[in-house]
Design a protein around this motif. Structure first.
Motif, mmCIF file in Angstrom:
data_model
loop_
_atom_site.group_PDB
_atom_site.id
_atom_site.type_symbol
_atom_site.label_atom_id
_atom_site.label_comp_id
_atom_site.label_asym_id
_atom_site.label_seq_id
_atom_site.Cartn_x
_atom_site.Cartn_y
_atom_site.Cartn_z
ATOM 1 N N ALA A 52 54.636 -2.610 51.232
ATOM 2 C CA ALA A 52 53.871 -3.832 51.467
ATOM 3 C C ALA A 52 52.420 -3.640 51.057
ATOM 4 O O ALA A 52 51.815 -4.525 50.437
ATOM 5 N N VAL A 53 51.851 -2.484 51.369
ATOM 6 C CA VAL A 53 50.469 -2.208 50.977
ATOM 7 C C VAL A 53 50.348 -2.176 49.458
ATOM 8 O O VAL A 53 49.437 -2.779 48.872
ATOM 9 N N ALA A 54 51.287 -1.505 48.801
ATOM 10 C CA ALA A 54 51.206 -1.379 47.340
ATOM 11 C C ALA A 54 51.361 -2.740 46.669
ATOM 12 O O ALA A 54 50.612 -3.091 45.748
ATOM 13 N N ILE A 55 52.336 -3.542 47.120
ATOM 14 C CA ILE A 55 52.576 -4.843 46.484
ATOM 15 C C ILE A 55 51.393 -5.780 46.709
ATOM 16 O O ILE A 55 50.937 -6.466 45.783
ATOM 17 N N SER A 56 50.871 -5.811 47.927
ATOM 18 C CA SER A 56 49.756 -6.728 48.180
ATOM 19 C C SER A 56 48.512 -6.285 47.424
ATOM 20 O O SER A 56 47.765 -7.106 46.890
ATOM 21 N N SER A 57 48.286 -4.983 47.316
ATOM 22 C CA SER A 57 47.142 -4.506 46.557
ATOM 23 C C SER A 57 47.284 -4.850 45.080
ATOM 24 O O SER A 57 46.319 -5.284 44.434
ATOM 25 N N PHE A 58 48.475 -4.686 44.538
ATOM 26 C CA PHE A 58 48.710 -5.047 43.139
ATOM 27 C C PHE A 58 48.481 -6.546 42.928
ATOM 28 O O PHE A 58 47.844 -6.958 41.950
ATOM 29 N N ALA A 59 48.971 -7.361 43.850
ATOM 30 C CA ALA A 59 48.818 -8.812 43.717
ATOM 31 C C ALA A 59 47.339 -9.208 43.741
ATOM 32 O O ALA A 59 46.910 -10.068 42.969
ATOM 33 N N VAL A 60 46.558 -8.577 44.595
ATOM 34 C CA VAL A 60 45.133 -8.906 44.663
ATOM 35 C C VAL A 60 44.432 -8.483 43.375
ATOM 36 O O VAL A 60 43.597 -9.219 42.837
ATOM 37 N N HIS A 61 44.779 -7.320 42.839
ATOM 38 C CA HIS A 61 44.173 -6.906 41.579
ATOM 39 C C HIS A 61 44.499 -7.889 40.470
ATOM 40 O O HIS A 61 43.623 -8.287 39.690
ATOM 41 N N VAL A 62 45.756 -8.289 40.365
ATOM 42 C CA VAL A 62 46.156 -9.241 39.324
ATOM 43 C C VAL A 62 45.402 -10.553 39.493
ATOM 44 O O VAL A 62 44.906 -11.136 38.523
ATOM 45 N N ALA A 63 45.288 -11.023 40.737
ATOM 46 C CA ALA A 63 44.628 -12.303 40.975
ATOM 47 C C ALA A 63 43.152 -12.248 40.589
ATOM 48 O O ALA A 63 42.626 -13.163 39.962
ATOM 49 N N VAL A 64 42.468 -11.154 40.923
ATOM 50 C CA VAL A 64 41.043 -11.044 40.610
ATOM 51 C C VAL A 64 40.839 -10.974 39.093
ATOM 52 O O VAL A 64 39.971 -11.636 38.543
ATOM 53 N N ILE A 65 41.665 -10.198 38.419
ATOM 54 C CA ILE A 65 41.495 -10.057 36.975
ATOM 55 C C ILE A 65 41.869 -11.347 36.261
ATOM 56 O O ILE A 65 41.272 -11.712 35.251
ATOM 57 N N THR A 66 42.829 -12.077 36.784
ATOM 58 C CA THR A 66 43.195 -13.368 36.181
ATOM 59 C C THR A 66 42.080 -14.383 36.367
ATOM 60 O O THR A 66 41.770 -15.148 35.451
ATOM 61 N N ALA A 67 41.444 -14.375 37.516
ATOM 62 C CA ALA A 67 40.405 -15.364 37.792
ATOM 63 C C ALA A 67 39.120 -15.061 37.043
ATOM 64 O O ALA A 67 38.385 -15.970 36.690
ATOM 65 N N ALA A 68 38.831 -13.796 36.805
ATOM 66 C CA ALA A 68 37.579 -13.422 36.142
ATOM 67 C C ALA A 68 37.825 -12.211 35.260
ATOM 68 O O ALA A 68 37.528 -11.090 35.642
ATOM 69 N N PRO A 69 38.383 -12.429 34.042
ATOM 70 C CA PRO A 69 38.713 -11.282 33.180
ATOM 71 C C PRO A 69 37.497 -10.437 32.823
ATOM 72 O O PRO A 69 37.625 -9.252 32.527
ATOM 73 N N ASN A 70 36.292 -11.032 32.849
ATOM 74 C CA ASN A 70 35.128 -10.264 32.447
ATOM 75 C C ASN A 70 34.752 -9.179 33.449
ATOM 76 O O ASN A 70 33.888 -8.367 33.180
ATOM 77 N N VAL A 71 35.432 -9.148 34.594
ATOM 78 C CA VAL A 71 35.133 -8.086 35.551
ATOM 79 C C VAL A 71 35.472 -6.719 34.963
ATOM 80 O O VAL A 71 34.890 -5.700 35.334
ATOM 81 N N LEU A 72 36.399 -6.703 33.992
ATOM 82 C CA LEU A 72 36.768 -5.444 33.362
ATOM 83 C C LEU A 72 35.656 -4.907 32.487
ATOM 84 O O LEU A 72 35.693 -3.757 32.074
ATOM 85 N N TYR A 73 34.647 -5.745 32.167
ATOM 86 C CA TYR A 73 33.608 -5.337 31.243
ATOM 87 C C TYR A 73 32.352 -4.865 31.959
ATOM 88 O O TYR A 73 31.337 -4.632 31.337
ATOM 89 N N TYR A 74 32.419 -4.691 33.281
ATOM 90 C CA TYR A 74 31.267 -4.174 34.010
ATOM 91 C C TYR A 74 31.456 -2.701 34.289
ATOM 92 O O TYR A 74 32.553 -2.182 34.268
ATOM 93 N N GLY A 75 30.347 -2.013 34.572
ATOM 94 C CA GLY A 75 30.448 -0.597 34.868
ATOM 95 C C GLY A 75 29.480 0.187 34.016
ATOM 96 O O GLY A 75 28.801 -0.354 33.148
ATOM 97 N N PRO A 76 29.402 1.498 34.223
ATOM 98 C CA PRO A 76 28.388 2.308 33.530
ATOM 99 C C PRO A 76 28.627 2.434 32.031
ATOM 100 O O PRO A 76 27.684 2.631 31.280
ATOM 101 N N ASP A 77 29.867 2.303 31.537
ATOM 102 C CA ASP A 77 30.139 2.495 30.118
ATOM 103 C C ASP A 77 30.206 1.187 29.356
ATOM 104 O O ASP A 77 30.636 1.158 28.225
ATOM 105 N N ARG A 78 29.792 0.095 30.008
ATOM 106 C CA ARG A 78 29.881 -1.201 29.338
ATOM 107 C C ARG A 78 28.917 -1.256 28.167
ATOM 108 O O ARG A 78 27.775 -0.879 28.294
ATOM 109 N N PRO A 79 29.374 -1.742 26.973
ATOM 110 C CA PRO A 79 28.456 -1.844 25.836
ATOM 111 C C PRO A 79 27.364 -2.851 26.120
ATOM 112 O O PRO A 79 27.629 -3.957 26.557
ATOM 113 N N GLU A 80 26.121 -2.455 25.900
ATOM 114 C CA GLU A 80 24.993 -3.336 26.174
ATOM 115 C C GLU A 80 24.820 -4.280 25.000
ATOM 116 O O GLU A 80 24.357 -3.887 23.942
ATOM 117 N N SER A 81 25.257 -5.533 25.155
ATOM 118 C CA SER A 81 25.225 -6.452 24.026
ATOM 119 C C SER A 81 24.160 -7.525 24.171
ATOM 120 O O SER A 81 23.976 -8.337 23.292
#
Lengths: 50, 117
Positions: B22-51
């Motif tokens: 239950a923990v694994a499935i709900s955690s996976f579902a939340v990750h999918v939902a966040v990335i679907t709602a805001a795909p640009n979240v994957l582009y943040y972090g220390p290695d993000r290209p400064e454009s």
């Protein structure tokens, strides 16, 4: 429940159940601490919380 | 509270895998939902290209409005003079005008922005 050595339907005694449960609770707390740390890192590095 | 008594009526060999699943499935579902709602979240972090290289201090609001009006009827591809909203690395936003040679400033995933030049 007055008998501490009673074996319940699952095959556990009360002491064994409490021991298993303590492991589960500790594991859940460790998971929660790691999740809290991860949420703090995301809040710092993304515009999620401004 | 004595929640430990659950294991007197639910076998741990059943209950523990159920709990972990239950923990694994709900955690996976939340990750999918966040990335679907805001795909640009994957582009943040220390290695993000400064454009974000646009110098925003020289933006003339009147000029940008005029140029935005000029390209209002343009096809979907963004060309010179198009006014875009960019997000700076610290999260603040600014309006920028695309100029040739094409300076692409965008925090969106590359496949959502048509580059013509």
């Amino acid at each position: 429940m007055a008998d501490p050595d009673k074996v319940w339907p699952t095959g556990l005694t009360l002491a064994e159940a409490e021991e298993v449960h303590s492991y589960i609770i500790d594991g859940t707390r460790v998971f929660g601490a790691i999740a809290l740390l991860a949420h703090i890192l995301v809040a710092v590095s993304t515009p999620w919380l401004g | 509270m004595n929640n430990a008594k659950i294991w007197l009526v639910v076998k741990p060999t059943v209950g523990i895998p159920l709990f972990l699943s239950a923990v694994a499935i709900s955690s996976f579902a939340v990750h999918v939902a966040v990335i679907t709602a805001a795909p640009n979240v994957l582009y943040y972090g220390p290695d993000r290209p400064e454009s974000a290289e646009v110098d925003t201090t020289s933006l003339d609001p009147a000029e940008s409005v005029a140029k935005a009006a000029k390209v209002a009827g343009a096809p979907l591809g963004l060309g010179e003079g198009a006014e875009v909203l960019i997000t700076m690395p610290d999260g603040t936003t600014a309006r920028a005008i695309l100029q040739a040679p094409t300076t692409v400033v965008s925090m969106r995933p590359p496949d959502t922005l048509l580059l013509e030049h």
